[in-house]
Scaffold this motif. Sequence first.
Motif, PDB file in Angstrom:
ATOM      1  N   UNK A  68       0.802  -1.213   0.000  1.00  0.00           N
ATOM      2  CA  UNK A  68       0.000   0.000   0.000  1.00  0.00           C
ATOM      3  C   UNK A  68       0.834   1.262   0.000  1.00  0.00           C
ATOM      4  N   UNK A  69       2.131   1.153  -0.300  1.00  0.00           N
ATOM      5  CA  UNK A  69       3.043   2.299  -0.244  1.00  0.00           C
ATOM      6  C   UNK A  69       3.342   2.818  -1.645  1.00  0.00           C
ATOM      7  N   UNK A  70       2.935   4.062  -1.970  1.00  0.00           N
ATOM      8  CA  UNK A  70       3.302   4.629  -3.273  1.00  0.00           C
ATOM      9  C   UNK A  70       4.804   4.750  -3.457  1.00  0.00           C
ATOM     10  N   UNK A  71       5.512   5.083  -2.362  1.00  0.00           N
ATOM     11  CA  UNK A  71       6.957   5.240  -2.460  1.00  0.00           C
ATOM     12  C   UNK A  71       7.645   3.936  -2.822  1.00  0.00           C
ATOM     13  N   UNK A  72       7.256   2.829  -2.166  1.00  0.00           N
ATOM     14  CA  UNK A  72       7.856   1.541  -2.497  1.00  0.00           C
ATOM     15  C   UNK A  72       7.456   1.082  -3.894  1.00  0.00           C
ATOM     16  N   UNK A  73       6.236   1.410  -4.293  1.00  0.00           N
ATOM     17  CA  UNK A  73       5.800   1.069  -5.644  1.00  0.00           C
ATOM     18  C   UNK A  73       6.658   1.793  -6.684  1.00  0.00           C
ATOM     19  N   UNK A  74       6.917   3.084  -6.462  1.00  0.00           N
ATOM     20  CA  UNK A  74       7.775   3.840  -7.379  1.00  0.00           C
ATOM     21  C   UNK A  74       9.199   3.291  -7.369  1.00  0.00           C
ATOM     22  N   UNK A  75       9.682   2.928  -6.171  1.00  0.00           N
ATOM     23  CA  UNK A  75      11.025   2.352  -6.075  1.00  0.00           C
ATOM     24  C   UNK A  75      11.116   1.051  -6.850  1.00  0.00           C
ATOM     25  N   UNK A  76      10.046   0.247  -6.804  1.00  0.00           N
ATOM     26  CA  UNK A  76      10.032  -1.002  -7.550  1.00  0.00           C
ATOM     27  C   UNK A  76      10.077  -0.738  -9.050  1.00  0.00           C
ATOM     28  N   UNK A  77       9.355   0.289  -9.503  1.00  0.00           N
ATOM     29  CA  UNK A  77       9.343   0.598 -10.930  1.00  0.00           C
ATOM     30  C   UNK A  77      10.718   1.062 -11.410  1.00  0.00           C
ATOM     31  N   UNK A  78      11.452   1.790 -10.559  1.00  0.00           N
ATOM     32  CA  UNK A  78      12.763   2.309 -10.938  1.00  0.00           C
ATOM     33  C   UNK A  78      13.893   1.320 -10.660  1.00  0.00           C
ATOM     34  N   UNK A  79      13.599   0.225  -9.949  1.00  0.00           N
ATOM     35  CA  UNK A  79      14.666  -0.680  -9.529  1.00  0.00           C
ATOM     36  C   UNK A  79      15.428  -1.272 -10.703  1.00  0.00           C
ATOM     37  N   UNK A  80      14.771  -1.456 -11.833  1.00  0.00           N
ATOM     38  CA  UNK A  80      15.457  -2.021 -12.981  1.00  0.00           C
ATOM     39  C   UNK A  80      16.466  -1.083 -13.608  1.00  0.00           C
ATOM     40  N   UNK A  81      16.328   0.228 -13.359  1.00  0.00           N
ATOM     41  CA  UNK A  81      17.235   1.197 -13.974  1.00  0.00           C
ATOM     42  C   UNK A  81      18.406   1.566 -13.064  1.00  0.00           C
ATOM     43  N   UNK A  82      18.175   1.530 -11.762  1.00  0.00           N
ATOM     44  CA  UNK A  82      19.190   2.019 -10.829  1.00  0.00           C
ATOM     45  C   UNK A  82      20.529   1.292 -10.915  1.00  0.00           C
ATOM     46  N   UNK A  83      20.571  -0.032 -11.140  1.00  0.00           N
ATOM     47  CA  UNK A  83      21.875  -0.699 -11.134  1.00  0.00           C
ATOM     48  C   UNK A  83      22.789  -0.316 -12.290  1.00  0.00           C
ATOM     49  N   UNK A  84      22.264   0.402 -13.287  1.00  0.00           N
ATOM     50  CA  UNK A  84      23.094   0.717 -14.443  1.00  0.00           C
ATOM     51  C   UNK A  84      24.347   1.495 -14.065  1.00  0.00           C
ATOM     52  N   UNK A  85      24.238   2.366 -13.080  1.00  0.00           N
ATOM     53  CA  UNK A  85      25.412   3.162 -12.741  1.00  0.00           C
ATOM     54  C   UNK A  85      26.513   2.290 -12.147  1.00  0.00           C
ATOM     55  N   UNK A  86      26.159   1.347 -11.269  1.00  0.00           N
ATOM     56  CA  UNK A  86      27.170   0.477 -10.673  1.00  0.00           C
ATOM     57  C   UNK A  86      27.709  -0.521 -11.688  1.00  0.00           C
ATOM     58  N   UNK A  87      26.816  -1.153 -12.440  1.00  0.00           N
ATOM     59  CA  UNK A  87      27.278  -2.076 -13.465  1.00  0.00           C
ATOM     60  C   UNK A  87      28.128  -1.381 -14.506  1.00  0.00           C
ATOM     61  N   UNK A  88      27.759  -0.142 -14.860  1.00  0.00           N
ATOM     62  CA  UNK A  88      28.522   0.601 -15.842  1.00  0.00           C
ATOM     63  C   UNK A  88      29.899   1.002 -15.346  1.00  0.00           C
ATOM     64  N   UNK A  89      30.039   1.223 -14.058  1.00  0.00           N
ATOM     65  CA  UNK A  89      31.327   1.622 -13.502  1.00  0.00           C
ATOM     66  C   UNK A  89      32.254   0.426 -13.322  1.00  0.00           C
ATOM     67  N   UNK A  90      31.711  -0.725 -12.901  1.00  0.00           N
ATOM     68  CA  UNK A  90      32.561  -1.796 -12.406  1.00  0.00           C
ATOM     69  C   UNK A  90      32.636  -3.053 -13.273  1.00  0.00           C
ATOM     70  N   UNK A  91      31.681  -3.304 -14.179  1.00  0.00           N
ATOM     71  CA  UNK A  91      31.612  -4.625 -14.801  1.00  0.00           C
ATOM     72  C   UNK A  91      31.677  -4.629 -16.324  1.00  0.00           C
ATOM     73  N   UNK A  92      31.744  -3.471 -16.966  1.00  0.00           N
ATOM     74  CA  UNK A  92      31.564  -3.419 -18.412  1.00  0.00           C
ATOM     75  C   UNK A  92      32.642  -4.144 -19.199  1.00  0.00           C
ATOM     76  N   UNK A  93      33.828  -4.336 -18.655  1.00  0.00           N
ATOM     77  CA  UNK A  93      34.876  -4.997 -19.428  1.00  0.00           C
ATOM     78  C   UNK A  93      34.486  -6.421 -19.811  1.00  0.00           C
ATOM     79  N   UNK A  94      33.529  -7.010 -19.074  1.00  0.00           N
ATOM     80  CA  UNK A  94      33.083  -8.363 -19.421  1.00  0.00           C
ATOM     81  C   UNK A  94      32.484  -8.425 -20.819  1.00  0.00           C
ATOM     82  N   UNK A  95      31.936  -7.314 -21.299  1.00  0.00           N
ATOM     83  CA  UNK A  95      31.330  -7.305 -22.630  1.00  0.00           C
ATOM     84  C   UNK A  95      32.355  -7.527 -23.724  1.00  0.00           C
ATOM     85  N   UNK A  96      33.627  -7.246 -23.462  1.00  0.00           N
ATOM     86  CA  UNK A  96      34.686  -7.473 -24.438  1.00  0.00           C
ATOM     87  C   UNK A  96      35.496  -8.721 -24.124  1.00  0.00           C
TER      88      UNK A  96
END
Length: 459
Positions: free
Chosen positions: A47-75
Motif C-alpha cells: 500500500x506504499x506509493x513510495x515503495x511502488x515507485x522504487x520497484x518501478x525504478x529498480x530495474x534502472x538504478x543498477x546501471x550506474x554500478x554495473x557501468x562503472x565496475x563490470x563493463x569490461x566483461x562485454x569485451x
Amino acid sequence: MSERGATFGEVFAVREFRVLFGSFALMIAGDSVKMLALSVLVYARTGSPGLSAAAYMAGWLPYILGGIFLLSLADRLPARPLMVTGELVRVAVCLALAYGGLPVWAMLTLVLVTGLFSPVFGAARSAMLPEVLPGDGFVLARSLMGVTSAGAQIAGLALGGAFLAAAGPGGALGVTAALAAMGAAVLWVGLPRRPARNAASAAPARNAASADQAGDAASADQARGAASANQAGDGPGGGPAGGPGQGAPGGAVRVTLRVNGLLLRDRRVRGLLLASWLPPACLAGAEAMVVPYLGGQGRAGTVLAAAAVGMAAGEFAVGRFAAPGLRERLSLPLAVLLGLPWLGFLAGPEMGWASVLAAVATSGLAYQLGLQRRFLEAVPEEARGQAFGLLSAGLMTGQAAGAALGGVLGEAAGPGVAIAAAGAAGVVAALALARVLRPAAGGGPVRKVTGAAHPSREG
C-alpha cells in the motif's frame, strides 16, 4: 554499404541483424511488462506509493554500478552466450518474483543485484551491431533500434496493463519470463559463434595471480585509442599500437575502472559521451514533471505516449531520408530542438498542445544518429563493448539525475516552471556542446592510447 548511405531494406536483409532486432524488441517489451507488474505487486502488498515507485525504478538504478565496475566483461566474453545468459537471468528473476513468495525487500534486492549485469548484456548487443553492419548500416541499425525501443515500450505497457487485468501481477511476470525465454532461443539459434573481441584477456581472468601482476600494462593496451578499429602502427599519441592480448589484464572490476578512465580522459571520446548524455538528461527532467503538471494519469499518459511517438518518428525520418553527411550536420539543430519546445509550458498549455510540444521536442532525439559513426571510430575495437556500455550507463544515470532534479525544482517552483527550466537547460547544453555536435568536431587524425599516464595528446 556505399557512400550514398545504406537503406532499411539492406539492413533488414542481414540475417544476424534481424535476430538482434527481434530479440531486442522482445527484451524491451518484456522489461516494460516486468517493471509495471512488479510495481503493482509491491503496491498491492504494501500500500506504499513510495515503495511502488522504487520497484518501478529498480530495474534502472543498477546501471550506474554495473557501468562503472563490470563493463569490461562485454569485451572479455563471447557475445552470443553473454546475451543468452542475460535472457535466462530475466527468466529466472521473473519466475522468482511471480511464484517465489518472496518478501518485498527480497524482491527489490533480487532486481537490483541481477540488474548490475544488465549494462554488460546490453553492451554486448550494441558492440555486435558494427560487426554485423559496418559503415552507414550501423547508423541505420541504431536508428531502427531507437524506433523499436519506443514502440516496444508502448506495446509493453499496453500488454502489461492487459495481462495485469486478466491474470494479475504474477501472470504478467510469467508472460515476461516467456518473452525472455523466446529471446534466448532466438539469439542462440540465430547468431553464429563469434570469439570475444578481447579473447586473449579471458584466460588470464581465470588466473588471479598472473592477472594481478600484469594488469596495469595490459589494461593500457586494451584501452588504447580513440582509434578506429582498422588503424595500425604508430599514431599521434606516440608509441607502438600494442594489441589487447599483450599481457594479462586484471579482474573485471579493475579493468573496467581503468578502461573507463582512459576513455573519459580522451577529449574526443569524452566530448561525444557528454553530447550523448546531457541533452537527454534535461529531457528526462521535463518528462518527469508531466504527471504533476497535468494532474491526471490518463492525460499525462497521452502526453508521454505522444513523446514516444515523436521520438520514433524523428528516428525514422532522419535515419530513412537523411544521407550520412546530412545526419551529422543535423545533430546540433536537432539537439537544440530537443529542449526548445518545452519552453512553451510557461504558457500553461492543456493536454492537446502539451502533446504537440512533447512530440516535437522528442523528435530531436534523432540528433544522436549523427554521433554514432564518430563514436564508433573514436573507440578501439577491443574495448568497443565497454565503450557502448559506458554510453548506455551514462544515459541511464543522467536521465535518473535529470528526473530527480526536475522533481526538486517542481516542488519549489511548480511543474510548469520546472518543465520550461529543463527545456532551457537542454538548449544551453546543446549550444555549449556545439563544437562536438558539429561534424567537423569529430574529424581530425585518429589517436591511440598507449599508456595510462598519457591517454592522448588531447586528453
